[in-house]
Design a protein around this motif. Structure first.
Motif, PDB file in Angstrom:
ATOM      1  N   UNK A 111      48.069  47.013  47.470  1.00  0.00           N
ATOM      2  CA  UNK A 111      47.852  46.349  46.183  1.00  0.00           C
ATOM      3  C   UNK A 111      48.882  45.278  45.877  1.00  0.00           C
ATOM      4  N   UNK A 112      49.929  45.176  46.676  1.00  0.00           N
ATOM      5  CA  UNK A 112      50.849  44.057  46.507  1.00  0.00           C
ATOM      6  C   UNK A 112      50.273  42.788  47.133  1.00  0.00           C
ATOM      7  N   UNK A 113      49.182  42.946  47.929  1.00  0.00           N
ATOM      8  CA  UNK A 113      48.596  41.803  48.623  1.00  0.00           C
ATOM      9  C   UNK A 113      47.189  41.475  48.136  1.00  0.00           C
ATOM     10  N   UNK A 114      46.455  42.487  47.711  1.00  0.00           N
ATOM     11  CA  UNK A 114      45.068  42.249  47.277  1.00  0.00           C
ATOM     12  C   UNK A 114      44.644  43.354  46.328  1.00  0.00           C
ATOM     13  N   UNK A 115      43.582  43.083  45.594  1.00  0.00           N
ATOM     14  CA  UNK A 115      42.992  44.023  44.635  1.00  0.00           C
ATOM     15  C   UNK A 115      41.810  44.723  45.308  1.00  0.00           C
ATOM     16  N   UNK A 116      41.784  46.073  45.352  1.00  0.00           N
ATOM     17  CA  UNK A 116      40.662  46.768  45.990  1.00  0.00           C
ATOM     18  C   UNK A 116      39.294  46.338  45.474  1.00  0.00           C
ATOM     19  N   UNK A 117      39.198  46.110  44.164  1.00  0.00           N
ATOM     20  CA  UNK A 117      37.914  45.721  43.589  1.00  0.00           C
ATOM     21  C   UNK A 117      37.486  44.334  44.087  1.00  0.00           C
ATOM     22  N   UNK A 118      38.466  43.487  44.421  1.00  0.00           N
ATOM     23  CA  UNK A 118      38.148  42.177  44.986  1.00  0.00           C
ATOM     24  C   UNK A 118      37.538  42.344  46.377  1.00  0.00           C
ATOM     25  N   UNK A 119      38.162  43.188  47.205  1.00  0.00           N
ATOM     26  CA  UNK A 119      37.646  43.424  48.551  1.00  0.00           C
ATOM     27  C   UNK A 119      36.253  44.048  48.483  1.00  0.00           C
ATOM     28  N   UNK A 120      36.068  44.995  47.587  1.00  0.00           N
ATOM     29  CA  UNK A 120      34.757  45.628  47.436  1.00  0.00           C
ATOM     30  C   UNK A 120      33.707  44.611  47.009  1.00  0.00           C
ATOM     31  N   UNK A 121      34.075  43.727  46.081  1.00  0.00           N
ATOM     32  CA  UNK A 121      33.136  42.700  45.615  1.00  0.00           C
ATOM     33  C   UNK A 121      32.758  41.755  46.748  1.00  0.00           C
ATOM     34  N   UNK A 122      33.729  41.370  47.591  1.00  0.00           N
ATOM     35  CA  UNK A 122      33.427  40.494  48.716  1.00  0.00           C
ATOM     36  C   UNK A 122      32.444  41.155  49.676  1.00  0.00           C
ATOM     37  N   UNK A 123      32.648  42.445  49.970  1.00  0.00           N
ATOM     38  CA  UNK A 123      31.762  43.158  50.888  1.00  0.00           C
ATOM     39  C   UNK A 123      30.338  43.221  50.355  1.00  0.00           C
ATOM     40  N   UNK A 124      30.188  43.256  49.044  1.00  0.00           N
ATOM     41  CA  UNK A 124      28.870  43.454  48.446  1.00  0.00           C
ATOM     42  C   UNK A 124      28.102  42.151  48.235  1.00  0.00           C
ATOM     43  N   UNK A 125      28.749  41.005  48.469  1.00  0.00           N
ATOM     44  CA  UNK A 125      28.025  39.743  48.352  1.00  0.00           C
ATOM     45  C   UNK A 125      27.016  39.612  49.484  1.00  0.00           C
ATOM     46  N   UNK A 126      26.081  38.677  49.334  1.00  0.00           N
ATOM     47  CA  UNK A 126      25.115  38.419  50.408  1.00  0.00           C
ATOM     48  C   UNK A 126      25.836  37.932  51.655  1.00  0.00           C
ATOM     49  N   UNK A 388      20.460  39.917  37.294  1.00  0.00           N
ATOM     50  CA  UNK A 388      20.385  38.546  37.796  1.00  0.00           C
ATOM     51  C   UNK A 388      21.606  37.748  37.337  1.00  0.00           C
ATOM     52  N   UNK A 389      21.976  37.938  36.067  1.00  0.00           N
ATOM     53  CA  UNK A 389      23.151  37.242  35.536  1.00  0.00           C
ATOM     54  C   UNK A 389      24.410  37.658  36.286  1.00  0.00           C
ATOM     55  N   UNK A 390      24.558  38.952  36.538  1.00  0.00           N
ATOM     56  CA  UNK A 390      25.740  39.436  37.260  1.00  0.00           C
ATOM     57  C   UNK A 390      25.801  38.842  38.662  1.00  0.00           C
ATOM     58  N   UNK A 391      24.661  38.828  39.347  1.00  0.00           N
ATOM     59  CA  UNK A 391      24.639  38.298  40.707  1.00  0.00           C
ATOM     60  C   UNK A 391      25.050  36.833  40.733  1.00  0.00           C
ATOM     61  N   UNK A 392      24.507  36.056  39.794  1.00  0.00           N
ATOM     62  CA  UNK A 392      24.856  34.640  39.750  1.00  0.00           C
ATOM     63  C   UNK A 392      26.315  34.415  39.404  1.00  0.00           C
ATOM     64  N   UNK A 393      26.800  35.165  38.404  1.00  0.00           N
ATOM     65  CA  UNK A 393      28.195  35.006  38.001  1.00  0.00           C
ATOM     66  C   UNK A 393      29.132  35.462  39.107  1.00  0.00           C
ATOM     67  N   UNK A 394      28.780  36.558  39.794  1.00  0.00           N
ATOM     68  CA  UNK A 394      29.615  37.057  40.885  1.00  0.00           C
ATOM     69  C   UNK A 394      29.773  35.992  41.964  1.00  0.00           C
ATOM     70  N   UNK A 395      28.678  35.329  42.322  1.00  0.00           N
ATOM     71  CA  UNK A 395      28.752  34.295  43.355  1.00  0.00           C
ATOM     72  C   UNK A 395      29.584  33.108  42.874  1.00  0.00           C
ATOM     73  N   UNK A 396      29.472  32.757  41.584  1.00  0.00           N
ATOM     74  CA  UNK A 396      30.281  31.667  41.040  1.00  0.00           C
ATOM     75  C   UNK A 396      31.770  32.007  41.096  1.00  0.00           C
ATOM     76  N   UNK A 397      32.106  33.248  40.730  1.00  0.00           N
ATOM     77  CA  UNK A 397      33.510  33.657  40.678  1.00  0.00           C
ATOM     78  C   UNK A 397      34.106  33.831  42.066  1.00  0.00           C
TER      79      UNK A 397
END
Length: 414
Positions: A111-126, A388-397
């Motif tokens: 966690x000094x290098x990355x946020x677990x929720x960030x890594x999880x979010x990246x894995x879950x993208x298309x 749908x909103x979450x998916x679009x916002x997630x890709x934007x972020x």
């Protein structure tokens, strides 16, 4: 091995790092030994859902085993085997004694290098899912496995820690709204089912007769796939997956070539009641009324088409009765069953006893059901819009197309 980028088209000047340099641990769990009772619970693939960690699916594990991998709060859990489950991930958020089984990979982020929720979010993208499939999966259909070593060489964008946390907080907030909306929808469904059940019970008690379904409707199975002959035509068809409990899902349709004679024979009409012959227990006699939203259209042979004599039996009444406790009890009593599987044939469906009240009473039930269906449709639409909103916002972020302010920095500037 060489590093391979996850391939997210970032628009921000974020550095990249391979996963192994961001983690304390990337490891598969261990094979469990199940017991009836134990304070130790084994995390299997069913625990890892898109909605988050589901502890209800964890099974007791023999506590005497010493060489096990314990899950820690904040671990990213990644399903690592099997078509349909591999690649699904979530954050472990419990503090109980949970061990991880051999079908799940633990990604323990530093966690000094990355946020677990960030890594999880990246894995879950298309992009993340495509990358896992193209670089990290080995084996053949239904035997595919996740390669841990290839996973560790996956290169991911690493925004500043504060920005990672802010993005994760935004997505967590949306996830909470989606979960709340799902709860609202399930409660409305439960209330609607209870109201319809009460009304149906009253109406059934007033039935003038109980008649076999075959005397009130024509019943046939759909077309058998692979029986195409000369002079064929291509038509969309409904599979078991399209026929849900109370509605027809046409979001994913397939086409089949059939003879012109079969096309005419199996053509669906508005008002046809479609019932599934079985498979898993939840598919036994499952059905709904077809509204001809796709025309022409046919159904496959694992779906029964019931065409009612509408002067005596209304399709919506039959669909409601079939999905009621009485209807399901009949299907279960006559079905051919094996472990977790059950099916009915056309003869059994034709012999199904149908309480037949007056048409006016059938219409009263339909009015009650349509009111509930309207509320369910409204809340379902709201849920879909949130997703749908979450998916679009997630890709934007996650691509940096939309940047979030660093909350701490904003506070300091005030």
């Amino acid at each position: 091995m060489r590093e391979h980028s996850i391939g997210i088209p970032t628009e921000a000047d974020w550095p990249e790092s391979i996963l192994r340099d961001l983690c304390h641990l990337v490891s598969r769990g261990t094979a469990p030994t199940y017991v009836e009772n134990s304070p130790v619970l084994a995390i299997g693939q069913r625990c890892i859902q898109n909605s988050g960690f589901d502890a209800s699916n964890a099974r007791p594990h023999d506590r005497r085993h010493k060489r096990i991998l314990w899950a820690a709060p904040g671990d990213v859990l990644l399903n690592s085997t099997g078509t349909g489950t591999i690649g699904r991930s979530c954050i472990f958020d419990k503090s109980n004694m949970f061990m991880v089984d051999s079908h799940v990979t633990v990604i323990r982020v530093d966690r000094t290098k990355a946020e677990p929720r960030w890594i999880n979010a990246l894995l879950r993208t298309s992009w993340g899912q495509r990358h896992l499939e193209s670089h990290c999966y080995t084996g053949s259909t239904n035997q595919i496995e996740l390669s841990r070593s290839e996973l560790t060489w996956m290169s991911v964008p690493v925004p500043p820690s504060r920005e990672q946390r802010r993005i994760a907080e935004i997505l967590d907030t949306l996830d909470a709204q989606i979960e709340n909306q799902q709860d609202v929808l399930e409660k409305i469904k439960a209330v609607t089912t209870a109201v319809i059940t009460d009304e149906l019970t009253r109406i059934v008690d007033l039935a003038d007769a109980v008649l076999p379904l075959v005397t009130l409707a024509s019943i046939t199975s759909g077309v058998t796939l692979g029986t195409e002959t000369g002079g064929s035509v291509e038509l969309p068809y409904l599979r078991v997956a399209n026929v849900q409990d109370g509605f027809i899902d046409t979001s994913e349709m397939k086409n089949v070539r059939v003879s012109r004679a079969d096309a005419k024979r199996y053509l669906l009409e508005a008002g046809d009641v479609l019932l599934t012959e079985g498979g898993d227990l939840d598919k036994l006699g499952r059905g709904a009324v077809w509204d001809a939203r796709i025309d022409p259209c046919i159904c496959q042979n694992h779906v029964f088409r019931v065409r009612c004599d509408k002067t005596r039996l209304l399709p919506e009444y039959l669909a409601a009765y079939s999905s009621s406790h009485q209807g399901k009890r009949y299907f279960l009593s006559i079905a051919k069953q094996t472990t977790n599987l059950a099916s009915i044939n056309s003869t059994q469906l034709k012999n199904m006893p149908i309480p037949l009240p007056a048409i006016e009473l059938q219409k009263r039930l339909i009015d009650v059901a349509s009111t509930g269906a309207g509320r369910i449709a409204s809340e379902s639409d709201r849920l879909q819009r949130l997703k749908v909103f979450r998916q679009g916002l997630m890709e934007d972020l996650l691509t940096g197309r939309v940047r979030v302010p660093e909350r701490e920095a904003v506070h300091e500037s005030l």
